[in-house]
Design an enzyme around this catalytic site. Structure first.
Site, PDB file in Angstrom:
ATOM      1  N   ASP A 140      10.253 -13.160 -12.402  1.00  0.00           N
ATOM      2  CA  ASP A 140       9.656 -13.333 -11.075  1.00  0.00           C
ATOM      3  C   ASP A 140      10.236 -14.563 -10.369  1.00  0.00           C
ATOM      4  O   ASP A 140      10.133 -14.693  -9.153  1.00  0.00           O
ATOM      5  CB  ASP A 140       8.132 -13.546 -11.230  1.00  0.00           C
ATOM      6  CG  ASP A 140       7.321 -12.443 -10.601  1.00  0.00           C
ATOM      7  OD1 ASP A 140       7.892 -11.653  -9.846  1.00  0.00           O
ATOM      8  OD2 ASP A 140       6.107 -12.389 -10.868  1.00  0.00           O
TER       9      ASP A 140
ATOM     10  N   GLN B 280       0.915 -10.510 -13.570  1.00  0.00           N
ATOM     11  CA  GLN B 280       0.518  -9.885 -12.307  1.00  0.00           C
ATOM     12  C   GLN B 280      -0.513 -10.765 -11.587  1.00  0.00           C
ATOM     13  O   GLN B 280      -1.553 -11.093 -12.150  1.00  0.00           O
ATOM     14  CB  GLN B 280      -0.067  -8.489 -12.592  1.00  0.00           C
ATOM     15  CG  GLN B 280      -0.411  -7.705 -11.350  1.00  0.00           C
ATOM     16  CD  GLN B 280       0.815  -7.404 -10.483  1.00  0.00           C
ATOM     17  OE1 GLN B 280       1.831  -6.924 -10.963  1.00  0.00           O
ATOM     18  NE2 GLN B 280       0.711  -7.671  -9.194  1.00  0.00           N
TER      19      GLN B 280
ATOM     20  N   LYS C  16       5.652  -0.659 -10.856  1.00  0.00           N
ATOM     21  CA  LYS C  16       6.699  -1.324 -11.650  1.00  0.00           C
ATOM     22  C   LYS C  16       7.057  -0.472 -12.866  1.00  0.00           C
ATOM     23  O   LYS C  16       8.231  -0.324 -13.217  1.00  0.00           O
ATOM     24  CB  LYS C  16       6.220  -2.715 -12.096  1.00  0.00           C
ATOM     25  CG  LYS C  16       6.235  -3.713 -10.954  1.00  0.00           C
ATOM     26  CD  LYS C  16       5.406  -4.947 -11.233  1.00  0.00           C
ATOM     27  CE  LYS C  16       5.289  -5.775  -9.940  1.00  0.00           C
ATOM     28  NZ  LYS C  16       4.181  -6.678  -9.919  1.00  0.00           N
TER      29      LYS C  16
END
Ligand code: NDP
Length: 280
Positions: A116, A93, A49
């Site tokens: 997300d 994460q 990322k």
């Protein structure tokens, strides 16, 4: 023989377009990733990322918390990032260490920074067909289908897997696109029967080669989300690729299919969050 849907190529094009937008519009998006503990795979995903952010022109900040972090400490960091006006997007994460509650953490993120798309508010928005942030893996798959000019209206789509991060939001995206959707899971009685008349098959399970060629309809479009290691340690999907490509009309490879698209759509969501903020 199926046409290969090259996720790496499509993702590269998307990253290029996003980089161009950032440069042209002089944007300064800022993305915070919270990593908790020492899961090696998570560290790799965070690095991927970070690299993509660098390529696109997104400021990347990693907050690495220790394994023993408490839920309260995690909330405190999320609250701080929520209040920080320079931060556009926040991602936690997964997986978190076992003693931490991921759902509560996702719901603590300001929905406007939830790139997300896992916050319950954003899940609801997707469900009512008016999404703010679409979860990146299903979003990437929708982009791939769009890139291949696949008409989804009235098509029968079968998704294998019902997770909150892939299977369920994928179903919502396909319903919103007017496909007829079935979701299968570990309790499904006859997977072959469900898959056999599917125009589109999306495998998001985590079991190597679960989807075999004889389960597929001739000409099916096959999207493989799975990321598994075979006994030689090689990355492979949920679909028996070698045999399935002889039956399918389109197929995604693993690696080089859905994975890079997920990261590209995350970049897209961060820039979207930034643009939403500055347009207020
Ligand atoms: P989960 O483990 O959360 O969900 C797996 C799903 O598969 C569950 O719904 C489970 O059913 C179902 N399942 C398990 N075994 C079977 C079976 N034999 N037949 C039918 N269904 C079955 O996984 P995720 O959704 O998080 O991920 C799925 C895969 O996709 C993994 O390999 C993961 O690494 C990969 N992935 C890849 C991404 C990418 O960007 N390429 C992004 C995210 C994930 P039940 O609910 O009944 O337990």
């Amino acid at each position: 023989m199926a046409k290969l849907i090259n996720g790496s190529e499509i993702a590269k094009k998307i990253r290029g377009e996003l980089a161009e937008k950032v440069k042209k519009e002089k944007l300064s998006p800022n993305f915070a990733v919270v990593l908790c503990g020492d899961n090696e795979a998570s560290k790799v995903y965070v690095r991927i990322k970070s690299k993509a952010c660098e390529e696109v022109g997104i400021e990347f900040q990693e907050y690495h918390l220790k394994e023993e972090t408490t839920q309260e400490e995690l909330f405190k960091l999320i609250d701080k990032l929520n209040e920080d006006e320079t931060i556009d997007g926040i991602l936690i994460q997964a997986p978190l260490p076992k003693h931490l509650n991921y759902r509560e953490a996702a719901d603590r993120i300001d929905p406007e920074k939830d790139v997300d798309g896992f916050n319950s508010y954003n899940v609801g928005r997707l469900t009512i067909g008016d999404p703010t942030f679409i979860p990146c893996t299903p979003y990437g798959i929708m982009k791939m289908l769009e890139e291949c000019k696949i008409d989804l209206i009235g098509k029968k789509a079968v998704i294998v897997g019902r997770s909150n991060i892939v299977g369920k939001p994928m179903a919502q995206c396909l319903i919103n696109a007017s496909a007829t959707v079935t979701i299968c899971h570990s309790k499904t009685k006859d997977l072959k029967k469900e898959l056999k008349d599917a125009d589109i098959v999306i495998a998001a399970v985590g079991v190597e080669a679960l989807v075999k060629a004889d389960m597929l309809k001739e000409g099916a479009i096959v999207i493989d989300v799975g990321m598994n290691r075979n006994k030689e340690g090689k990355l492979c999907g949920d679909v028996d690729f070698t045999e399935a490509e002889k039956v399918a009309s389109y197929i995604t490879p693993v690696p080089g299919g859905v994975g890079p698209m997920t990261v590209a759509m995350l970049m897209n969501n961060v820039i979207k969050a930034h643009c939403n903020k500055i347009s207020k």
